[in-house]
Write a protein that holds these residues in place. Structure first.
Motif, PDB file in Angstrom:
ATOM      1  N   GLU A 377      35.590  69.054  51.115  1.00  0.00           N
ATOM      2  CA  GLU A 377      36.451  69.438  52.232  1.00  0.00           C
ATOM      3  C   GLU A 377      37.504  70.462  51.804  1.00  0.00           C
ATOM      4  O   GLU A 377      38.070  70.379  50.716  1.00  0.00           O
ATOM      5  CB  GLU A 377      37.155  68.187  52.774  1.00  0.00           C
ATOM      6  N   LYS A 379      41.111  71.655  52.382  1.00  0.00           N
ATOM      7  CA  LYS A 379      42.380  71.209  52.952  1.00  0.00           C
ATOM      8  C   LYS A 379      43.327  72.371  53.213  1.00  0.00           C
ATOM      9  O   LYS A 379      44.200  72.288  54.072  1.00  0.00           O
ATOM     10  CB  LYS A 379      43.047  70.209  52.006  1.00  0.00           C
ATOM     11  N   LYS A 380      43.157  73.447  52.439  1.00  0.00           N
ATOM     12  CA  LYS A 380      44.065  74.583  52.590  1.00  0.00           C
ATOM     13  C   LYS A 380      43.372  75.862  52.158  1.00  0.00           C
ATOM     14  O   LYS A 380      42.552  75.856  51.234  1.00  0.00           O
ATOM     15  CB  LYS A 380      45.336  74.369  51.755  1.00  0.00           C
ATOM     16  N   GLY A 430      39.488  70.814  47.263  1.00  0.00           N
ATOM     17  CA  GLY A 430      40.356  70.852  48.435  1.00  0.00           C
ATOM     18  C   GLY A 430      40.965  72.184  48.803  1.00  0.00           C
ATOM     19  O   GLY A 430      41.673  72.283  49.802  1.00  0.00           O
ATOM     20  N   GLY A 614      45.145  72.125  46.800  1.00  0.00           N
ATOM     21  CA  GLY A 614      44.175  71.225  47.413  1.00  0.00           C
ATOM     22  C   GLY A 614      44.512  69.760  47.268  1.00  0.00           C
ATOM     23  O   GLY A 614      43.751  68.891  47.721  1.00  0.00           O
ATOM     24  N   GLU A 615      45.636  69.458  46.642  1.00  0.00           N
ATOM     25  CA  GLU A 615      46.005  68.053  46.403  1.00  0.00           C
ATOM     26  C   GLU A 615      46.521  67.384  47.674  1.00  0.00           C
ATOM     27  O   GLU A 615      47.080  68.043  48.544  1.00  0.00           O
ATOM     28  CB  GLU A 615      47.072  67.987  45.297  1.00  0.00           C
TER      29      GLU A 615
END
Length: 615
Positions: A377, A379-380, A430, A614-615
């Motif tokens: 996925e 995330k950013k 991420g 991505g964390e």
């Protein structure tokens, strides 16, 4: 026909000309001017250049035969270089193991880490000459070794007490001590200072990096040694971050650019060493090999950054940099894709500022876009833009000093591409990252931009060029619009060797950071601390934007005499959506070291910043 020109322009005009036609030229007359005479078309057969001596009195001629069919190591006479060699990574095997129960002295070289005694609060600082050095106290595995050697390690510390100071300065080492083993060859013992223990902070990342660099140097200094053991006390945690930091510094310190050296000038760092083992008293960490591999990949990114900055212009141009980007994608195993936009594609996007600068280039503009996508996925989505001026003469506002260093004007691009290489290898989760470089040179020819030209950026804003030596921000303008509009990046950072003003403010060890976003500023500060790429947040003084007003266009490319680093940052904000987090990072100072050349600055910072998104 005779054309009289200033000598300072001669080389730039000959290299920047769209069609070279002079087959013979002579330098003559007074010391401030040169004359070009004669004319013929270059052909594929050998051509001779007759250069007249500049010194007074009788002249002497030297004939230099050059053939298009017989290339030099770095170029041919009528064709530019299309690729750049990379410095190969060290093949030394680095590993980690638990010290308990291990035979740590089986190697040729044994390096023993020593923590300095904790200084009591009531102790006063004394000058080194007055300071009394207490006998060193070993513990754990170091104590076992010292006892087995009859106190030889304690003697080694005592003999070098003034310089070693019981290991109070991290990364300091003693000279090696040779001890003949029974029935075997002599072993070499070295003490490695770990600094003083801080119960609150523990051992910081920068300290671990100093240790990695010191071990690499010690391995290089110990000739004909094939193996090395490093004994580290329990206070050094065997965590993933510790092993990654050590590995990054260790492999980075083994870098030696031999691409343009021959014979005895070639130096391979620690060429005899085959293996280095870290014996951790804190125990063996799970996934140690993976952590060490992560560090080595980061070091490869730093190495590529150095290679790009070190490369001369007759090797590194926009096309050979584009070839480097393609190789990064190929090496990534599919995690990175590469897109190169040529002149036509850039014209379709209206990149007038970038193309305006590129008109003076010897090679076609190459707009580099590397995209990293994680396996899972996203995330950013972030953008990282680097200034890619492969050489900067200053253009028609020609530089009057330091031009020989202007190959480092691609330092931002080098950091971005080096980070891309590391990200492609380590594959953080991420985050989707777009690495963008508008590559070209700032040269002089009949087509090059001149002061008073007006250029239109791809967001429609017009820029009056007051100074052709403020060209980097013009290329960055279109690169930032691309990251913002075409890639849709949610936050953008940009690295560039943009201003001498930043160097004057912060010197040659620290980069300047300009951003209006506090969260972005904090994230850059955090990665700066753990990677050792030092930074300092600078003011984004909006009132200075008045200096960029133009009488005939939306803005100028140059502010007034004062606050030049700030007005450069303010200029760049005009090409990113005001609602998006954006940071300009000026690395003009720390990208180059006068003693050693390229530093690799920025690659670790960018790679770590991307990984954390991505964390």
């Amino acid at each position: 026909m005779r054309i009289s020109i200033p000598r300072t322009l001669l080389v730039a005009l000959l290299r920047g000309s769209a069609s070279s036609t002079a087959s013979a030229f002579s330098l003559s007359g007074n010391s401030s001017r040169a004359t070009i005479s004669g004319r013929s078309t270059l052909s594929s057969h050998p051509t001779s250049l007759f250069v007249t001596s500049l010194r007074g009195g009788a002249s002497s001629s030297t004939s230099l035969a050059m053939s298009a069919e017989r290339p030099f190591n770095t170029w041919t006479f009528d064709k530019h270089c299309e690729s750049m060699d990379w410095t190969p990574a060290s093949e030394i095997a680095l590993s980690a193991a638990a010290a308990e129960g291990a035979s740590v002295d089986d190697s040729d070289v044994i390096i023993v880490g020593v923590l300095a005694p904790k200084k009591e609060d009531h102790e006063e600082e004394k000058d080194d000459e007055d300071k009394e050095i207490d006998p060193i106290v070993f513990s754990g595995k170091a104590k076992e070794l010292d006892e087995a050697l009859g106190g030889a390690l304690a003697d080694l510390a005592s003999e070098n007490s003034k310089a070693f100071l019981n290991g109070s300065s991290a990364g300091t080492v003693t000279p090696s001590m040779r001890i003949q083993s029974a029935g075997g060859k002599a072993k070499r013992y070295i003490l490695l200072g770990l600094g003083a223990e801080d119960p609150e902070k523990g051992i910081e990342s920068t300290t671990i990096m100093k240790l990695g660099a010191a071990v690499a140097t010690a391995c290089h200094d110990q000739k004909k040694a094939t193996s090395c053991s490093v004994v580290l006390p329990s206070q050094i945690e065997s965590s993933a971050s510790t092993l990654t930091d050590f590995s990054t510094a260790f492999y980075s310190s083994l870098y030696s650019d031999n691409r343009y050296r021959t014979g005895k000038k070639v130096e391979i760092k620690a060429e005899d060493v085959k293996s280095v083992t870290l014996f951790m008293e804190s125990g063996a960490a799970d996934g140690a090999d993976s952590s060490i591999s992560t560090g080595k990949n980061l070091a490869k990114g730093v190495s590529l950054t150095k290679d790009i900055v070190n490369a001369p212009h007759n090797v590194l141009n926009s096309e050979s940099l584009a070839d480097t980007a393609k190789k990064i994608a190929e090496e990534s195993g599919g995690s990175i894709t590469c897109e190169i936009l040529g002149k036509e594609e850039c014209e379709k996007r209206g990149m007038g500022c970038y193309l305006g600068v590129a008109r003076g280039s010897e090679t076609e503009p190459q707009f580099i876009h590397l995209t990293y996508k994680p396996s899972g996925e996203v995330k950013k989505k972030v953008g990282i833009v680097g200034k890619g001026l492969l050489f900067d003469t200053g253009g028609y506002n020609i530089k009057t000093a330091m031009m020989e260093l202007m190959k480092f004007d691609c330092g931002g691009a080098a950091a971005v591409l080096g980070a891309a290489r590391a990200v492609g290898q380590n594959q953080p989760e991420g985050v989707e990252a777009h690495f963008i470089v508008a590559a070209c040179e700032n040269m002089i020819n009949a087509r090059a931009v001149v002061p008073s030209d007006i250029l239109t950026a791809s967001n429609g804003k017009t820029v009056e060029v007051l100074n052709t030596d403020a060209e980097g921000r013009l290329t960055l303008a279109d690169a930032l619009v691309f990251a913002d509009k075409e890639c849709g990046c949610e936050s953008i950072i940009e690295l560039s060797t943009l201003t001498g003003a930043c160097m004057i403010s912060l010197g040659q060890k620290i980069c300047g950071v300009w951003t209006d976003n506090d969260d972005l500023a904090k994230s850059i500060e955090d990665v700066s601390k753990v990677t050792g790429d030092k930074s300092w947040r600078m003011p984004m003084a909006a009132e200075y934007k008045e200096q960029l007003k133009s009488k005939v266009a939306d803005m100028t490319n140059l502010g007034g005499r004062y606050g030049g680093a700030i007005t450069a940052a303010l200029f760049l904000t005009e090409f990113v959506d005001k609602k998006k987090p954006f940071a300009h990072i000026d690395i003009a100072g720390p990208v180059w070291d006068d003693a050693t050349g390229a530093t690799g600055f920025g690659a670790k910072m960018v790679s770590e910043w991307v990984s954390r998104q991505g964390e």
